[in-house]
Design an enzyme around this catalytic site. Structure first.
Site, PDB file in Angstrom:
ATOM      1  CE  LYS A  68      45.922  20.925  30.138  1.00 17.08           C
ATOM      2  NZ  LYS A  68      45.242  22.109  29.591  1.00 17.08           N
TER       3      LYS A  68
HETATM    4  C1  E4P Z   1      44.144  24.516  31.473  1.00 14.83           C
HETATM    5  O1  E4P Z   1      45.062  24.007  31.605  1.00 14.83           O
HETATM    6  C2  E4P Z   1      42.758  24.479  31.023  1.00 14.83           C
HETATM    7  O2  E4P Z   1      42.941  24.031  29.927  1.00 14.83           O
HETATM    8  C3  E4P Z   1      42.167  25.591  31.149  1.00 14.83           C
HETATM    9  O3  E4P Z   1      42.914  26.418  31.942  1.00 14.83           O
HETATM   10  C4  E4P Z   1      40.652  25.699  31.129  1.00 14.83           C
HETATM   11  O4  E4P Z   1      40.182  27.032  31.377  1.00 14.83           O
HETATM   12  P1  E4P Z   1      38.774  27.412  30.929  1.00 14.83           P
HETATM   13  O5  E4P Z   1      37.967  26.838  31.897  1.00 14.83           O
HETATM   14  O6  E4P Z   1      38.716  28.729  30.744  1.00 14.83           O
HETATM   15  O7  E4P Z   1      38.301  26.762  29.634  1.00 14.83           O
END
Ligand code: E4P
Length: 218
Positions: free
Chosen positions: A87
């Site tokens: 990622k």
């Molecule tokens: C996804 O990969 C992200 O890490 C995540 O969905 C972020 O979500 P949040 O806005 O609830 O922190």
């Protein structure tokens, strides 16, 4: 539509996996910290534990912000387990690293995407997944679903292979709306998956079926 769970909590991952509808897991440094997982060795060991629970893709995020650092970290993460997807943040070095990994056949998830232009760059760099943050846009009174729709249109126009991973999902309606738009994947908390089970008429109907069976078999 693939269902990913957005957590580093092993119990929640196991519960979603047991339901039989889980296709993968996304994590980020904040989610790891929330579970008290700190230090490189512990973090890597935790990714392995997650891979042992689920059968699908597990996104593991780099914390470097320069190309060399991302490549070093990403290669170590990818070598950990075949289910790991590297990622990368949507910054210039992240896009360079995405192209590097894509050329090497290492799968990537480009994260922190908030515009259609950013999603176009991620697709051109060969990202496996692109993660537009729906909930965080909604949080600032911007239409997150519209972004998912824009990316869908652009990717379809050019037949990009990059999968749209609707991230920062907050609730079940986000899941349903993303499914209507044609998002390839959604990632959200356990409640956004289990919430789909719920309907009062299902509960009322089941109670009546069971009561009628009992009456008929007394
Ligand atoms: C996804 O990969 C992200 O890490 C995540 O969905 C972020 O979500 P949040 O806005 O609830 O922190």
């Amino acid at each position: 539509m693939k269902f990913f769970i957005d957590t580093a909590n092993l119990e929640e991952i196991a519960e979603a996996q047991a339901l039989g509808v889980l296709d993968g897991v996304t994590t980020n440094p904040s989610l790891m910290a929330k579970e008290g997982i700190t230090g490189e060795a512990n973090i890597l060991a935790h990714y392995k534990k997650i891979c042992d629970i689920v059968e699908g893709d597990v996104s593991a995020e780099v914390i470097s912000t320069d190309f060399e650092g991302m490549v070093k970290e990403g290669e170590a993460l990818a070598a950990l387990h075949p289910q790991i997807v590297v990622k990368l943040p949507l910054i210039a070095d992240g896009i360079k690293a995405c192209k590097y990994f894509s050329d090497k056949g290492i799968r990537t998830n480009v994260t922190l995407v908030f515009s259609a232009g950013q999603a176009l760059l991620a697709a051109k760099a060969g990202a496996t997944y692109v993660s537009p943050f729906l909930g965080r846009l909604d949080d600032i009174s911007t239409d997150g679903l519209n972004l998912i729709a824009e990316i869908r249109q652009i990717y379809d126009n050019y037949a990009f292979d990059t999968q749209i991973l609707a991230a920062s999902i907050r609730h079940t309606m986000h899941v349903i709306d993303c499914a209507k738009i044609g998002s390839d994947v959604m990632t959200g908390p356990l409640s956004s998956i289990t919430g789909l089970l719920k309907h009062p008429l299902t509960d009322i109907g089941l109670a009546k079926f069971l009561a009628d069976y009992k009456k008929g078999n007394e």
